[in-house]
Design a protein around this motif. Structure first.
Motif, PDB file in Angstrom:
ATOM      1  N   GLY A 116     -30.396  10.531   4.426  1.00 58.74           N
ATOM      2  CA  GLY A 116     -32.113  10.792   3.456  1.00 58.74           C
ATOM      3  C   GLY A 116     -32.738  11.087   4.675  1.00 58.74           C
ATOM      4  N   ARG A 117     -33.591  11.470   4.056  1.00 62.65           N
ATOM      5  CA  ARG A 117     -35.392  11.405   4.915  1.00 62.65           C
ATOM      6  C   ARG A 117     -36.308  11.475   4.525  1.00 62.65           C
ATOM      7  NH1 ARG A 117     -37.677  15.512   5.800  1.00 62.65           N
ATOM      8  NH2 ARG A 117     -36.656  17.654   5.225  1.00 62.65           N
ATOM      9  N   GLN A 118     -37.382  11.159   4.890  1.00 60.69           N
ATOM     10  CA  GLN A 118     -39.032  11.198   4.142  1.00 60.69           C
ATOM     11  C   GLN A 118     -38.820  12.804   3.648  1.00 60.69           C
ATOM     12  OE1 GLN A 118     -42.170   9.588   6.092  1.00 60.69           O
ATOM     13  NE2 GLN A 118     -43.366   9.416   4.683  1.00 60.69           N
ATOM     14  N   LEU A 119     -39.936  13.358   2.728  1.00 58.47           N
ATOM     15  CA  LEU A 119     -39.772  14.741   2.890  1.00 58.47           C
ATOM     16  C   LEU A 119     -41.176  14.800   3.364  1.00 58.47           C
ATOM     17  CD1 LEU A 119     -37.771  14.042   0.643  1.00 58.47           C
ATOM     18  CD2 LEU A 119     -39.176  16.209  -0.988  1.00 58.47           C
ATOM     19  N   ASP A 120     -42.057  13.772   3.747  1.00 58.27           N
ATOM     20  CA  ASP A 120     -43.513  14.396   3.688  1.00 58.27           C
ATOM     21  C   ASP A 120     -44.347  12.834   4.660  1.00 58.27           C
ATOM     22  OD1 ASP A 120     -43.046  11.132   2.546  1.00 58.27           O
ATOM     23  OD2 ASP A 120     -44.850  11.548   1.464  1.00 58.27           O
ATOM     24  N   GLY A 121     -42.761  13.061   5.816  1.00 57.63           N
ATOM     25  CA  GLY A 121     -43.321  12.031   6.566  1.00 57.63           C
ATOM     26  C   GLY A 121     -42.429  12.569   7.830  1.00 57.63           C
ATOM     27  N   ALA A 122     -41.915  11.811   9.115  1.00 61.13           N
ATOM     28  CA  ALA A 122     -40.677  11.485  10.371  1.00 61.13           C
ATOM     29  C   ALA A 122     -39.425  10.297   9.938  1.00 61.13           C
ATOM     30  CB  ALA A 122     -41.153  11.881  10.790  1.00 61.13           C
ATOM     31  N   ASN A 123     -39.663  10.118   9.094  1.00 62.60           N
ATOM     32  CA  ASN A 123     -38.942   9.363   8.585  1.00 62.60           C
ATOM     33  C   ASN A 123     -37.274   9.129   7.728  1.00 62.60           C
ATOM     34  OD1 ASN A 123     -40.421   6.523  10.184  1.00 62.60           O
ATOM     35  ND2 ASN A 123     -42.128   7.090   8.029  1.00 62.60           N
ATOM     36  N   LEU A 124     -36.348   8.479   8.640  1.00 63.98           N
ATOM     37  CA  LEU A 124     -35.440   8.529   7.729  1.00 63.98           C
ATOM     38  C   LEU A 124     -34.857   7.341   7.459  1.00 63.98           C
ATOM     39  CD1 LEU A 124     -32.873   9.277  11.407  1.00 63.98           C
ATOM     40  CD2 LEU A 124     -33.583  10.867   9.367  1.00 63.98           C
ATOM     41  N   ILE A 125     -33.564   7.878   6.337  1.00 69.55           N
ATOM     42  CA  ILE A 125     -33.670   6.914   5.045  1.00 69.55           C
ATOM     43  C   ILE A 125     -32.969   5.860   6.150  1.00 69.55           C
ATOM     44  CG2 ILE A 125     -32.609   5.899   2.942  1.00 69.55           C
ATOM     45  CD1 ILE A 125     -33.900   7.925   2.002  1.00 69.55           C
ATOM     46  N   GLY A 126     -32.140   4.316   6.042  1.00 71.22           N
ATOM     47  CA  GLY A 126     -31.470   3.973   7.234  1.00 71.22           C
ATOM     48  C   GLY A 126     -30.068   3.071   5.725  1.00 71.22           C
ATOM     49  N   PHE A 127     -28.957   3.094   6.377  1.00 68.81           N
ATOM     50  CA  PHE A 127     -27.841   2.426   5.741  1.00 68.81           C
ATOM     51  C   PHE A 127     -26.655   1.755   6.224  1.00 68.81           C
ATOM     52  CE2 PHE A 127     -29.116   7.079   3.839  1.00 68.81           C
ATOM     53  CZ  PHE A 127     -29.459   7.130   2.818  1.00 68.81           C
ATOM     54  N   ARG A 128     -27.277   0.409   5.691  1.00 68.19           N
ATOM     55  CA  ARG A 128     -26.553  -0.492   7.121  1.00 68.19           C
ATOM     56  C   ARG A 128     -26.713   0.100   8.710  1.00 68.19           C
ATOM     57  NH1 ARG A 128     -21.364  -1.720   5.010  1.00 68.19           N
ATOM     58  NH2 ARG A 128     -21.625   0.037   2.751  1.00 68.19           N
ATOM     59  N   SER A 129     -27.873  -0.082   9.103  1.00 68.70           N
ATOM     60  CA  SER A 129     -28.394   0.115   9.874  1.00 68.70           C
ATOM     61  C   SER A 129     -27.466   1.421  10.916  1.00 68.70           C
ATOM     62  CB  SER A 129     -27.693  -0.891  11.481  1.00 68.70           C
ATOM     63  OG  SER A 129     -26.716  -1.657  11.416  1.00 68.70           O
ATOM     64  N   ARG A 130     -27.317   2.278   9.589  1.00 64.81           N
ATOM     65  CA  ARG A 130     -26.366   3.186  10.073  1.00 64.81           C
ATOM     66  C   ARG A 130     -27.696   4.626   9.500  1.00 64.81           C
ATOM     67  NH1 ARG A 130     -20.110   4.091   9.353  1.00 64.81           N
ATOM     68  NH2 ARG A 130     -20.067   5.938  10.476  1.00 64.81           N
ATOM     69  N   ALA A 131     -27.277   5.939   9.798  1.00 63.93           N
ATOM     70  CA  ALA A 131     -27.323   7.313   9.281  1.00 63.93           C
ATOM     71  C   ALA A 131     -27.279   8.080   8.161  1.00 63.93           C
ATOM     72  CB  ALA A 131     -28.223   7.824  10.664  1.00 63.93           C
ATOM     73  N   GLU A 132     -26.088   7.126   7.983  1.00 63.64           N
ATOM     74  CA  GLU A 132     -25.323   7.706   6.643  1.00 63.64           C
ATOM     75  C   GLU A 132     -24.688   6.647   6.117  1.00 63.64           C
ATOM     76  OE1 GLU A 132     -23.301  10.744   8.907  1.00 63.64           O
ATOM     77  OE2 GLU A 132     -21.642   9.277   8.846  1.00 63.64           O
ATOM     78  N   LEU A 133     -24.217   6.902   4.455  1.00 65.97           N
ATOM     79  CA  LEU A 133     -23.480   6.147   3.576  1.00 65.97           C
ATOM     80  C   LEU A 133     -22.066   6.617   3.341  1.00 65.97           C
ATOM     81  CD1 LEU A 133     -23.040   3.423   2.387  1.00 65.97           C
ATOM     82  CD2 LEU A 133     -24.024   4.543   0.533  1.00 65.97           C
ATOM     83  N   ARG A 134     -21.231   6.586   3.199  1.00 60.92           N
ATOM     84  CA  ARG A 134     -19.682   6.637   3.406  1.00 60.92           C
ATOM     85  C   ARG A 134     -18.978   6.173   2.439  1.00 60.92           C
ATOM     86  NH1 ARG A 134     -16.992   7.939   9.461  1.00 60.92           N
ATOM     87  NH2 ARG A 134     -18.901   9.552  10.689  1.00 60.92           N
ATOM     88  N   THR A 153     -27.932  -1.149   0.240  1.00 62.04           N
ATOM     89  CA  THR A 153     -29.147  -1.699   0.613  1.00 62.04           C
ATOM     90  C   THR A 153     -29.932  -0.331   1.205  1.00 62.04           C
ATOM     91  OG1 THR A 153     -28.688  -4.344   0.288  1.00 62.04           O
ATOM     92  CG2 THR A 153     -30.763  -3.377   1.287  1.00 62.04           C
ATOM     93  N   GLU A 154     -30.600   0.125   0.623  1.00 62.55           N
ATOM     94  CA  GLU A 154     -30.767   1.400   1.106  1.00 62.55           C
ATOM     95  C   GLU A 154     -32.060   0.979   2.757  1.00 62.55           C
ATOM     96  OE1 GLU A 154     -27.987   2.497   0.773  1.00 62.55           O
ATOM     97  OE2 GLU A 154     -28.722   3.130  -0.992  1.00 62.55           O
TER      98      GLU A 154
END
Length: 181
Positions: A116-134, A153-154
């Motif tokens: 995930g990421r922000q639509l109105d900005g440049a921030n990503l969504i974090g997943f347990r200090s990773r860039a994805e949740l598997r 927790t995101e």
């Protein structure tokens, strides 16, 4: 000599192709890494949040609200207006956390990759200090036989409009929500 060289080249090409195929088979997540198709918005634009529905619409034993109308995967623990309220305490490096209960329909038990990421900005969504949740396996609840669930927790860095991209074997969907303190 040419014949020997041609045989060696053919053997080498075959070995490289077999190695690439076996490495893809060893990494089942690779097939789920599709390009992100989360839209971009101008700062200040209205957030096109995904539909919210009462969780009881999925299963009478569920409570609260879920993000998304068409499964097989839903994000639970959202407010009726598709807003998550993240913790008011700042966590490491400026990240704020919120809980999501991922729910999957009984007929789907495959892997799910969530980014995930922000639509109105440049921030990503974090997943347990990773860039994805598997999610490779789904837990169940006694009150909802067949339904799969996984709590997580995101993390976000700022308020705004965000989107989760959920990729499964035969689907890819985006769920959009607002994050606020």
């Amino acid at each position: 000599m040419r014949k020997v060289t041609a045989v060696l080249v053919a053997a080498l090409v075959g070995a490289v192709a077999a190695s690439a195929t076996s490495s893809a088979q060893r990494d089942p997540w690779r097939a789920l890494h599709r390009p992100l198709h989360i839209p971009h918005l101008e700062p200040g634009a209205a957030c096109p949040t995904s539909p919210i529905q009462r969780a009881e619409a999925l299963n009478p034993t569920f409570g609260g609200y879920v993000l998304g109308r068409a499964g097989p995967v839903y994000g639970g623990a959202f407010s009726p207006d598709a807003v998550v309220h993240y913790a008011n305490t700042q966590v490491e490096s400026g990240w704020y956390g919120f809980k999501v209960l991922w729910i999957v329909r009984p007929k789907y038990r495959g892997r799910v990759l969530i980014r995930g990421r922000q639509l109105d900005g440049a921030n990503l969504i974090g997943f347990r200090s990773r860039a994805e949740l598997r999610i490779g396996s789904w837990g169940t609840a006694a009150q909802a036989p067949g339904w799969g669930m996984r709590a997580s927790t995101e993390w976000v860095r700022a308020p705004g409009c965000y989107g989760f991209q959920i990729d499964g074997r035969r689907f890819s969907k985006v769920l959009v929500f607002r994050a606020e303190p």
